[in-house]
Enzyme design. Sequence first.
Site, short mmCIF file in Angstrom:
data_model
loop_
_atom_site.label_atom_id
_atom_site.label_comp_id
_atom_site.label_asym_id
_atom_site.label_seq_id
_atom_site.Cartn_x
_atom_site.Cartn_y
_atom_site.Cartn_z
N GLU A 1 0.79 -1.22 0.00
CA GLU A 1 0.00 0.00 0.00
C GLU A 1 0.83 1.28 0.00
OE1 GLU A 1 -3.11 0.50 -0.30
OE2 GLU A 1 -4.15 -1.37 0.17
N SER B 1 -22.92 -28.87 53.54
CA SER B 1 -22.03 -29.06 54.70
C SER B 1 -20.65 -28.46 54.54
CB SER B 1 -21.87 -30.58 54.95
OG SER B 1 -23.10 -31.18 55.25
#
Length: 770
Positions: free
Chosen positions: A80, A338
């Site tokens: 580019e 528990s």
Amino acid sequence: MSEKASAKTICFLSVGLTVILAAGFLFALPRTLFDEPFSATVWSRDGRLLSAKVAPDGQWRFFPTDSVPDKFRTAITTYEDKRFYDHFGVDLLALGRAVGQNLSAGRITSGASTLTMQTIRLSRDGKPRTLREKLIEMVLALRLELRCDKDEILALYAAHAPFGGNVVGLESASWYYFGRSARQLSWGESALLAVLPNAPSLIHMKRNRERLREKRDGLLDRIWRSGHIDSLTCALARQEPLPEAPEPMPMQAMYLLGKMKKGALRSTLDADLQSRINALARRCNNQYRGNKINNLAVVVMDVHSGEVLAYVGNVYDPADRSTGTSVDVIPAPRSSGSVLKPILYAAMLDNGTALPTMLFPDVPTYYKDFTPQNYNRTFDGAVPANRVVERSLNVPSVRMLDKYGRENFLSLVRGLGFRTINRSAGHYGLSLILGGAEITLWDLTAAYMLMAAKLNDQDTIHAPHYDPANAAVVSADDIPLSRGALWLMFEAISHVTRPEEEGEWQYFTSSKKIGWKTGTSYGNRDAWAVGATPDYAVGVWVGNCSGEGRPLMTGVGYAAPVLFEVFGLLPGGSWFSEPYGDLEPAVVCRQSGFLASQVCPDRDTVMIPQSAAAGEVCPYHRIVNLSPDLKYRVTTDCCDAARIVRKPMFILPPAQEWYYKKQHTDYQPLPPLHPGLSGAEAGGDPIEIIYPQPGRVLVAPKSLEGEAQSLVFTAVHRDRNAVLFWHIDDEYLGATTLEHKLSVRPAPGQHRLTVIDEHGASKSVVFSCR
């Protein structure tokens, strides 16, 4: 106007115009170029993507990174903007070439946009591509070059460039097309992504593939000719296939992802461990669904750092929302079962209200609005405290909480971070220790992690940070239990019988010693397992998000096997070092576990917390006067004082003795009274009324027709062969032998129940009935 005045005006206007243009240039660029929503993402501790979801606008757009990988940088600048690092936002050479080409062709064939200008164009999405807009882009590109360095501009471009379909940004494209980070891409993959923003509509799995390949291969040739790669690398990169279909986004931490609306979370999760535990959870969940148990959650924490290494909030199934698979169970309040019992045990060790082998009653027990029952519906009479925790017995646990104090225990568990236990002691009552409160898997695992960290003698403890309320550094002094009590607690729960497949674990050198506890809530709605070693804490929950209970679903049967498989995935290590400075030796009665009295014949030396040194002395050993042949209890009324044998004996209260001697064949009950004595003359209290208890208000059950039914009163006697005579308010009811139970239908009001044996010994309680 004079020429001099005109010159001054022109000069003033020129300066003013220059200032305006300069100010316009300086302030033309918005402070924030991009204001777009990002995908929520979760990343592992080593930077691997664990989970992601599309941004609110439907785009895959990951949060920007600070830099761009070298391969993509080379590819995108070669394709580019080859002079990207040499110009100031506008490439004059490329601009001159483009103008010539466009004039020659009579139409626009080249735009000469630099990567900086393209970044500006991306930030001005929707603007028409006109000459005026191109001039604006040039001006803003120059301004952007003054604000950011080249690498920052390139990172901005890579984060917002389109890569086909709804994929925006380099990192999201890398995961979408190749299933890995951009930093792991090959030269061929980097080149493919570099050509896409130029024409993102090219990418399609079924069309334009050859054109796309040509553009990629052409870029690879340019990269080779520029000297960035050699010919062999170029040739190999050209042989790489194009992606056939998008890669599925990872779904390894969906429930952690659900906590986020946007942004990137760099978590502490271990990607490999998270993946393996996800697979384990799916396998177990598939098995458990046979019993209509649909949900399962696991969390793993590092004891040394407080970091969360694995977070499986549920077994994710996007196709099945009806069974609660979309719910993150880890922060959800559920009945505790528990799992709090070991904490109570440690607390009682700390203040001396319990010692490791101190006996606690395990007999039928009735409170005003609560009647605890052991899981197996049996009683042992009396059980050592460490065995109460190891066997998770309910009745003695309730008695332990009653002794320690509900308010004290509430303060303790809140100090350990159980934020959902936020009501009063009166609200919870003694059922708090059996699941009467709601907790979260997060708080449970974090509490065991913090206790393990203190036992490691870590000065500061980092609380897990995925929950903002726990994102803190905690001092070891903030953990409200001593290291001595914690060591004894972890020792006790390390001896809990493991599930069947783990039953012989101690015979394998590769196995780990783990302190662990299970819990099952009322109605088999929640199955818990939590465990800790000096290095890791693991929490597991199994059940249904709907709250539906399932037969046979218990912590031991369903959550514990998952717990041990998770620990099997973790590295091994040593066990906790005994904190000698926090423990001291104490002489205790071998039979009762209390501090030894002067008359206790058999003694042991055990290590206890320093604060427990002033605990209770054995109440069960006493000197008994016996006949010379040891067959009878005597006094000087029936035996010469010189011939009386004074013998220390271990004597439990009648109710405890009744059940205890069934389990302990070596227990020696008191010999019978000498025939010449009555119970009153010999002293002692051989009778105990188990039900009703003093002051209790009884409500008679009713039949289906609404008629009041009988109540069953219960008593015990030291002498198994004794006959008991029952009276209410001086009215004789009848006699019982062996199992002393009597059906009674008292009238409403207050009554006195009296039980008498054949020697005249008696016991009475006052109760009410309505």
